[in-house]
Structures are given as structure tokens and as C-alpha cells.
Design a protein around this motif. Sequence first.
Motif, mmCIF file in Angstrom:
data_model
loop_
_atom_site.group_PDB
_atom_site.id
_atom_site.type_symbol
_atom_site.label_atom_id
_atom_site.label_comp_id
_atom_site.label_asym_id
_atom_site.label_seq_id
_atom_site.Cartn_x
_atom_site.Cartn_y
_atom_site.Cartn_z
ATOM 1 N N UNK A 161 0.880 -1.162 0.000
ATOM 2 C CA UNK A 161 0.000 0.000 0.000
ATOM 3 C C UNK A 161 0.922 1.217 0.000
ATOM 4 N N UNK A 162 0.920 1.938 -1.113
ATOM 5 C CA UNK A 162 1.913 2.989 -1.368
ATOM 6 C C UNK A 162 1.268 4.376 -1.260
ATOM 7 N N UNK A 163 1.718 5.148 -0.283
ATOM 8 C CA UNK A 163 1.171 6.489 -0.081
ATOM 9 C C UNK A 163 2.217 7.561 -0.318
ATOM 10 N N UNK A 164 1.766 8.799 -0.287
ATOM 11 C CA UNK A 164 2.661 9.920 -0.519
ATOM 12 C C UNK A 164 3.636 10.123 0.628
ATOM 13 N N UNK A 165 3.121 10.154 1.855
ATOM 14 C CA UNK A 165 3.934 10.484 3.025
ATOM 15 C C UNK A 165 3.678 11.919 3.440
ATOM 16 N N UNK A 166 3.966 12.229 4.698
ATOM 17 C CA UNK A 166 3.733 13.571 5.232
ATOM 18 C C UNK A 166 4.665 13.814 6.411
ATOM 19 N N UNK B 159 3.503 -1.390 3.999
ATOM 20 C CA UNK B 159 3.282 0.000 3.629
ATOM 21 C C UNK B 159 4.571 0.541 3.028
ATOM 22 N N UNK B 160 4.446 1.521 2.134
ATOM 23 C CA UNK B 160 5.604 2.230 1.590
ATOM 24 C C UNK B 160 5.168 3.644 1.253
ATOM 25 N N UNK B 161 6.139 4.551 1.232
ATOM 26 C CA UNK B 161 5.824 5.956 1.008
ATOM 27 C C UNK B 161 6.786 6.568 0.001
ATOM 28 N N UNK B 162 6.269 7.512 -0.748
ATOM 29 C CA UNK B 162 7.047 8.203 -1.768
ATOM 30 C C UNK B 162 8.094 9.109 -1.138
ATOM 31 N N UNK C 36 -2.115 4.408 -3.003
ATOM 32 C CA UNK C 36 -3.243 4.932 -2.237
ATOM 33 C C UNK C 36 -3.208 6.457 -2.398
ATOM 34 N N UNK C 37 -3.502 6.855 -3.617
ATOM 35 C CA UNK C 37 -3.566 8.255 -4.029
ATOM 36 C C UNK C 37 -4.958 8.462 -4.601
ATOM 37 N N UNK C 38 -5.450 9.687 -4.520
ATOM 38 C CA UNK C 38 -6.777 9.943 -5.046
ATOM 39 C C UNK C 38 -6.795 9.963 -6.569
ATOM 40 N N UNK C 39 -5.718 10.418 -7.178
ATOM 41 C CA UNK C 39 -5.687 10.484 -8.636
ATOM 42 C C UNK C 39 -4.277 10.348 -9.175
ATOM 43 N N UNK C 40 -4.170 10.346 -10.490
ATOM 44 C CA UNK C 40 -2.896 10.191 -11.184
ATOM 45 C C UNK C 40 -2.251 11.549 -11.419
#
Length: 122
Positions: free
Chosen positions: A8-13, A40-43, A70-74
Motif C-alpha cells: 500500500x503505497x502512499x505519498x507520506x507527510x 506500507x511504503x511511502x514516496x 493509495x492516491x486519489x488520482x494520477x
Amino acid sequence: MNTKAIILFGHGARDTRWHEPFDRLAALWKAQHPKILVELAFLELMQPGLEEAILSLVIVGATEVVVVPVFFGQGGHLRNDFPVLMSACQEKFPWIKLSATPAVGEDAAVLQAIIDFGARAF
């Protein structure tokens, strides 16, 4: 033997609390799909990165890894940065079957779940 895994790949914050829904998502995955490994992994801004997450799955025997952004859009990150990351990871782990889904926000069922969530407010 083919051991499947999902990232599950997210942006990160910067705010560590941003990670909490991802932790819950991974826990739900584990409960509902116990035979498929999950990481989990993050950009950026959070760890692990994509390569580290793949390595942790390889260490426990994964041979097939699907990355779910796990991003809302491309946006730019998924159009530009993500393919480069995926390509670098495939080069590093050539024996792994590595693939990716579209961004979760591009899925009609996810969009409907958001509409249903909003509708419950009334």
C-alpha cells in the motif's frame, strides 16, 4: 512456490499522525487476506520507501508484489516519479513479478464509497 504480497503505497507527510489510516488499512488487509503479505511504503517524508518495502517482502519469501498507490488520482507523482521508482525496483529485484494498480481514487467502487460516506452525513 508463488508467495504473493501487496504494498500500500502512499505519498507520506511530515505529521506522523498522517500514517495512522495507512496502519489501519494494512491491519484490515491482514485480517481479511492473511495469506497475502502486506507492507506500507511511502514516496517521501516517511519510511519505508518502495525499495525498502519490497526488500522486506523479498526477505520473507515474496515472489509476486502488487503495488497499490493509495492516491486519489494520477497526479505528477504517479505519472512521473512512480514509474521511475517501479523501474528501479524491477531492476534491483528482477526475479520478482512486480506490478501496480491504478491510483485507488480512479476506481469506481472507491468513488462510490466516498459518495456513500458523504451521504451518511445527512
